[in-house]
Design a protein around this motif. Structure first.
Motif, PDB file in Angstrom:
ATOM      1  N   ALA A  85       0.837  -1.199   0.000  1.00 14.59           N
ATOM      2  CA  ALA A  85       0.000   0.000   0.000  1.00 14.59           C
ATOM      3  C   ALA A  85       0.867   1.243   0.000  1.00 14.59           C
ATOM      4  CB  ALA A  85      -0.932   0.004   1.212  1.00 14.59           C
ATOM      5  N   ARG A  86       0.393   2.276  -0.663  1.00 14.79           N
ATOM      6  CA  ARG A  86       1.125   3.535  -0.781  1.00 14.79           C
ATOM      7  C   ARG A  86       0.819   4.441   0.411  1.00 14.79           C
ATOM      8  NH1 ARG A  86       1.053   7.606  -5.975  1.00 14.79           N
ATOM      9  NH2 ARG A  86       1.855   5.735  -6.960  1.00 14.79           N
ATOM     10  N   MET A  87       1.858   4.998   1.011  1.00  9.75           N
ATOM     11  CA  MET A  87       1.681   5.879   2.162  1.00  9.75           C
ATOM     12  C   MET A  87       1.165   7.243   1.734  1.00  9.75           C
ATOM     13  SD  MET A  87       4.954   5.074   4.644  1.00  9.75           S
ATOM     14  CE  MET A  87       4.227   6.033   6.012  1.00  9.75           C
ATOM     15  N   HIS A  88       0.348   7.861   2.598  1.00  7.08           N
ATOM     16  CA  HIS A  88      -0.088   9.234   2.360  1.00  7.08           C
ATOM     17  C   HIS A  88       1.100  10.172   2.467  1.00  7.08           C
ATOM     18  CE1 HIS A  88      -4.117   7.789   2.639  1.00  7.08           C
ATOM     19  NE2 HIS A  88      -4.115   7.619   3.945  1.00  7.08           N
TER      20      HIS A  88
ATOM     21  N   ALA B 179      -4.341  -4.686   6.620  1.00  8.96           N
ATOM     22  CA  ALA B 179      -5.676  -5.283   6.505  1.00  8.96           C
ATOM     23  C   ALA B 179      -6.239  -5.048   5.104  1.00  8.96           C
ATOM     24  CB  ALA B 179      -6.618  -4.691   7.545  1.00  8.96           C
ATOM     25  N   LEU B 180      -7.236  -5.828   4.758  1.00  6.41           N
ATOM     26  CA  LEU B 180      -7.912  -5.701   3.470  1.00  6.41           C
ATOM     27  C   LEU B 180      -9.402  -5.508   3.700  1.00  6.41           C
ATOM     28  CD1 LEU B 180      -7.629  -5.919   0.329  1.00  6.41           C
ATOM     29  CD2 LEU B 180      -8.245  -8.331   0.581  1.00  6.41           C
ATOM     30  N   MET B 181      -9.979  -4.534   3.007  1.00  2.00           N
ATOM     31  CA  MET B 181     -11.422  -4.322   3.030  1.00  2.00           C
ATOM     32  C   MET B 181     -11.948  -4.449   1.599  1.00  2.00           C
ATOM     33  SD  MET B 181     -11.869  -1.081   5.664  1.00  2.00           S
ATOM     34  CE  MET B 181     -11.380   0.125   4.424  1.00  2.00           C
ATOM     35  N   GLN B 182     -13.232  -4.714   1.487  1.00  5.34           N
ATOM     36  CA  GLN B 182     -13.867  -4.706   0.180  1.00  5.34           C
ATOM     37  C   GLN B 182     -15.047  -3.737   0.209  1.00  5.34           C
ATOM     38  OE1 GLN B 182     -15.994  -8.227  -1.586  1.00  5.34           O
ATOM     39  NE2 GLN B 182     -14.422  -8.029  -3.153  1.00  5.34           N
ATOM     40  N   ARG B 183     -14.999  -2.768  -0.680  1.00  9.52           N
ATOM     41  CA  ARG B 183     -16.079  -1.776  -0.770  1.00  9.52           C
ATOM     42  C   ARG B 183     -17.082  -2.213  -1.836  1.00  9.52           C
ATOM     43  NH1 ARG B 183     -13.349   2.624  -2.402  1.00  9.52           N
ATOM     44  NH2 ARG B 183     -14.086   2.800  -4.545  1.00  9.52           N
ATOM     45  N   THR B 184     -18.352  -2.116  -1.494  1.00  8.49           N
ATOM     46  CA  THR B 184     -19.418  -2.407  -2.452  1.00  8.49           C
ATOM     47  C   THR B 184     -20.235  -1.149  -2.688  1.00  8.49           C
ATOM     48  OG1 THR B 184     -19.581  -4.722  -1.746  1.00  8.49           O
ATOM     49  CG2 THR B 184     -21.455  -3.803  -2.944  1.00  8.49           C
TER      50      THR B 184
ATOM     51  N   MET C  17      -6.687  -2.059   0.204  1.00  4.75           N
ATOM     52  CA  MET C  17      -5.598  -2.530   1.062  1.00  4.75           C
ATOM     53  C   MET C  17      -5.190  -1.373   1.949  1.00  4.75           C
ATOM     54  SD  MET C  17      -3.659  -5.144   1.720  1.00  4.75           S
ATOM     55  CE  MET C  17      -3.318  -4.748   3.440  1.00  4.75           C
ATOM     56  N   VAL C  18      -5.325  -1.520   3.275  1.00  7.87           N
ATOM     57  CA  VAL C  18      -5.080  -0.417   4.200  1.00  7.87           C
ATOM     58  C   VAL C  18      -4.042  -0.815   5.254  1.00  7.87           C
ATOM     59  CG1 VAL C  18      -7.289   0.772   3.928  1.00  7.87           C
ATOM     60  CG2 VAL C  18      -7.128  -1.172   5.486  1.00  7.87           C
ATOM     61  N   VAL C  19      -3.269   0.183   5.689  1.00  5.26           N
ATOM     62  CA  VAL C  19      -2.269  -0.013   6.735  1.00  5.26           C
ATOM     63  C   VAL C  19      -2.489   1.037   7.817  1.00  5.26           C
ATOM     64  CG1 VAL C  19       0.174  -0.222   7.295  1.00  5.26           C
ATOM     65  CG2 VAL C  19      -0.636  -0.827   4.999  1.00  5.26           C
ATOM     66  N   PHE C  20      -2.545   0.600   9.068  1.00  6.49           N
ATOM     67  CA  PHE C  20      -2.774   1.496  10.204  1.00  6.49           C
ATOM     68  C   PHE C  20      -1.583   1.467  11.150  1.00  6.49           C
ATOM     69  CE2 PHE C  20      -6.893  -0.070   8.824  1.00  6.49           C
ATOM     70  CZ  PHE C  20      -7.710   1.047   8.835  1.00  6.49           C
ATOM     71  N   THR C  21      -1.406   2.564  11.861  1.00  4.81           N
ATOM     72  CA  THR C  21      -0.523   2.556  13.026  1.00  4.81           C
ATOM     73  C   THR C  21      -1.413   2.699  14.256  1.00  4.81           C
ATOM     74  OG1 THR C  21      -0.186   4.965  12.888  1.00  4.81           O
ATOM     75  CG2 THR C  21       1.454   3.542  11.833  1.00  4.81           C
ATOM     76  N   VAL C  22      -1.138   1.863  15.250  1.00  3.32           N
ATOM     77  CA  VAL C  22      -1.866   1.908  16.513  1.00  3.32           C
ATOM     78  C   VAL C  22      -0.879   2.323  17.597  1.00  3.32           C
ATOM     79  CG1 VAL C  22      -3.331   0.655  18.130  1.00  3.32           C
ATOM     80  CG2 VAL C  22      -3.320   0.011  15.713  1.00  3.32           C
ATOM     81  N   PRO C  23      -1.065   3.486  18.217  1.00  2.00           N
ATOM     82  CA  PRO C  23      -0.132   3.908  19.265  1.00  2.00           C
ATOM     83  C   PRO C  23      -0.373   3.131  20.552  1.00  2.00           C
ATOM     84  CG  PRO C  23      -1.926   5.474  19.098  1.00  2.00           C
ATOM     85  CD  PRO C  23      -2.133   4.466  17.994  1.00  2.00           C
ATOM     86  N   ALA C  24       0.586   3.228  21.464  1.00  2.00           N
ATOM     87  CA  ALA C  24       0.396   2.594  22.766  1.00  2.00           C
ATOM     88  C   ALA C  24      -0.824   3.190  23.464  1.00  2.00           C
ATOM     89  CB  ALA C  24       1.639   2.769  23.624  1.00  2.00           C
ATOM     90  N   GLN C  25      -1.035   4.481  23.253  1.00  2.00           N
ATOM     91  CA  GLN C  25      -2.212   5.180  23.780  1.00  2.00           C
ATOM     92  C   GLN C  25      -2.716   6.147  22.714  1.00  2.00           C
ATOM     93  OE1 GLN C  25      -0.879   7.039  27.415  1.00  2.00           O
ATOM     94  NE2 GLN C  25      -1.321   5.218  28.630  1.00  2.00           N
TER      95      GLN C  25
ATOM     96  N   MET D  40      -4.822   5.641   9.838  1.00  2.00           N
ATOM     97  CA  MET D  40      -4.573   4.954   8.579  1.00  2.00           C
ATOM     98  C   MET D  40      -3.451   5.697   7.859  1.00  2.00           C
ATOM     99  SD  MET D  40      -5.104   4.268   5.165  1.00  2.00           S
ATOM    100  CE  MET D  40      -6.529   4.965   4.354  1.00  2.00           C
ATOM    101  N   VAL D  41      -2.366   4.987   7.495  1.00  2.00           N
ATOM    102  CA  VAL D  41      -1.194   5.657   6.934  1.00  2.00           C
ATOM    103  C   VAL D  41      -0.913   5.278   5.491  1.00  2.00           C
ATOM    104  CG1 VAL D  41      -0.085   5.953   9.181  1.00  2.00           C
ATOM    105  CG2 VAL D  41       0.347   3.861   7.850  1.00  2.00           C
ATOM    106  N   ALA D  42      -1.499   4.190   4.998  1.00  2.00           N
ATOM    107  CA  ALA D  42      -1.233   3.771   3.622  1.00  2.00           C
ATOM    108  C   ALA D  42      -2.437   3.035   3.063  1.00  2.00           C
ATOM    109  CB  ALA D  42       0.008   2.873   3.568  1.00  2.00           C
ATOM    110  N   VAL D  43      -2.627   3.153   1.741  1.00  2.00           N
ATOM    111  CA  VAL D  43      -3.790   2.521   1.120  1.00  2.00           C
ATOM    112  C   VAL D  43      -3.512   2.258  -0.355  1.00  2.00           C
ATOM    113  CG1 VAL D  43      -4.878   4.734   0.544  1.00  2.00           C
ATOM    114  CG2 VAL D  43      -6.302   2.693   0.779  1.00  2.00           C
ATOM    115  N   ASP D  44      -4.126   1.228  -0.867  1.00  2.00           N
ATOM    116  CA  ASP D  44      -4.128   0.948  -2.294  1.00  2.00           C
ATOM    117  C   ASP D  44      -5.500   0.375  -2.608  1.00  2.00           C
ATOM    118  OD1 ASP D  44      -3.279   0.790  -4.872  1.00  2.00           O
ATOM    119  OD2 ASP D  44      -2.012  -0.976  -4.618  1.00  2.00           O
TER     120      ASP D  44
END
Length: 327
Positions: free
Chosen positions: A154-157, A258-263, A301-309, A314-318
């Motif tokens: 996935a490409r980063m923003h 992760a992967l999502m499917q949009r309809t 196709m999405v990529v997230f960063t989850v902080p400790a708090q 969402m930082v990247a998507v294709d």
């Protein structure tokens, strides 16, 4: 490939040095050696070689055509990456190889290798695409007999960042249930998917939804619905797919693929006579106009960063159109 010969050589040496205890070792009368969980299973230079091989194979597959392309894709890709690539190949039939989405212009940089000697094993690799944009790639090996393959890309923003991961020598732990994170990986993907629904979105208390992709998806849905007026209605739903992978960040957070499917479902009202399909839609359904309804499915196709708090980002998507039907 995992350096199996070194492992076997080490095992043979250990047996030779066991002396009188060798017989007991052979018949299994001692406890099994503990699983190594404090280091990466492969050296940094080996990881770089594997990443280069896998991404070169993925590039080759993206440039190939016909049956050869299908064979190469299955050899180089797996999971979400394979699903997205197969959908892209279907929607881009007739396009030139120069438009291939996996073409990269810079050597890969390994950011993380999963910790321990168990399987599955993963690597996170950073690359630059042909336009210079940064991509995050997930490579996976499910068992000792299966080589690493590209599982997600996935490409980063612009301006998006990922917090530091552990060193390549120590390895980065895989996240199991994510109970110690601010939001578990599966839950964050569900929240994000619900927040993008149209016309009625769901709350996403644990995920920021003001990223460029989310804003564009909601804006495009609203604009399209407005253009239909009373002639047609639009509903849009995003559904998380199986195969979410999360690897621990150095600060205790996580990087989630992760992967999502949009309809997109369009239904013509009684006052609507016909609907002109987009060029991509026409390629898939072989129809120029529709008189009843249309349904388009798109992989995200999405990529997230989850902080400790705090909230996940969402930082990247294709995305690629995967299927379409209409009447």
């Amino acid at each position: 490939m995992t350096p199996t010969p070194k492992v076997l050589a080490g095992a043979a040496l250990a047996l030779a040095l066991a002396g009188c205890g060798a017989a007991e070792a052979v018949v299994g009368l001692h406890d099994a050696p503990p699983q190594v969980t404090t280091t990466a299973p492969i050296a940094p230079d080996t990881a770089e070689q594997i990443a280069t091989r896998v991404l070169d194979q993925a590039d080759e597959a993206s440039r190939a055509t016909g049956d050869k392309a299908d064979t190469l894709r299955k050899q180089a890709l797996t999971g979400s990456a394979l699903a997205v690539a197969e959908a892209a190949a279907k929607s881009e039939e007739g396009s030139s190889a120069a438009d291939a989405p996996l073409t990269r212009s810079a050597p890969p940089k390994v950011l993380a290798v999963s910790r321990g000697t168990a399987w599955p094993r993963v690597m996170v690799v950073q690359t630059a695409d042909k336009d210079g944009a940064t991509e995050l790639n997930l490579l996976t090996s499910p068992d000792p007999t299966t080589p690493f393959k590209l599982a997600a890309s996935a490409r980063m923003h612009p301006g998006a960042t990922v917090a530091a991961l552990d060193s390549l020598r120590s390895g980065s732990p895989l996240v199991t249930d994510g109970a110690d994170l601010s939001v578990a990986p599966d839950k964050l993907v569900q929240e994000y998917a619900g927040a993008l629904a149209y016309p009625k979105a769901s709350p996403a208390p644990d995920v920021e939804t003001g990223d460029p992709f989310a804003l564009a998806v909601r804006a495009n849905a609203a604009a399209q619905a407005k253009s239909f007026g009373k002639l047609a209605t639009l509903t849009q739903k995003h559904v998380p797919q199986e195969g979410t992978t999360a690897i621990r960040l150095k600060d205790g957070g996580a990087l989630v693929f992760a992967l999502m499917q949009r309809t997109d479902a369009i239904t013509l009202s009684k006052g609507g006579k016909s609907l002109t399909a987009s060029a991509d839609f026409q390629k898939l359904v072989r129809k120029k106009t529709l008189t009843r309804s249309a349904q388009l499915q798109t992989y995200e196709m999405v990529v997230f960063t989850v902080p400790a708090q705090g909230k996940a980002k969402m930082v990247a998507v294709d995305e690629v159109l995967s299927s379409a039907k209409g009447s």
